[in-house]
Design a protein around this motif. Sequence first.
Motif: not given
Length: 221
Positions: A29-37
């Motif tokens: 889920l962008p934006r913040g979820g992208v580096p985690v994912a």
Amino acid sequence: MFRDRQEAGEKLGQELLASAVRDPVVLALPRGGVPVAAAVARALDAPLDVLIVRKVGAPGNRELAVAAIVDGDPPDVVVNREIVEAYSLSDEELAALVKNERPELDRRRTIYRGNARPRSLAGKTVIVVDDGVATGTTMKVALRAIRRREPLQVIVAIPVAPPDVLASLEQEADRVVCLSRPGRFMALSYHYISFPQLTDKEVTDALERAAEERKARHPRK
């Protein structure tokens, strides 16, 4: 407390790796979820994609969601019936509100995915990742849309969330993996040492790196 989103993703990835997830696809889920994912996908050697959700606000109160549009082929519209009825919205009025938000959904899709089609989720273990959950509203909408795409299993993977929200997410997903469940939950930023706001370019750069890394590991795919 996590050092940053990457560390949170690495820890989530190790947790999921231990459970031998079958045929996974990781959705951020962008934006913040992208580096985690991205870190989760790397740990699982799984493909990474984004799931874009656009809230449809009520007339005169854009923060109150009457529905949400979830990117797909075609996009899914998940309706909040209680709010629709509270505002006495007709089907035509609701359709007009949804239509007004489609351009922003399309803009974000173009930025994050370009011309690539959404990945098929049928028969896959879908792992939905964000950098944390405060209210769970966006995540619930995402899960309900994913269910319509015939996945084998749906897993929520998040670094941190309050216990009551996790209980509600457990009603929507087959499994919820959460590393931290503080009884006193504050803003997400309090649970990270480094928690910068991400730009669209940082998101697209992270997605491109993940795709290049996977291609290097699987050159024939």
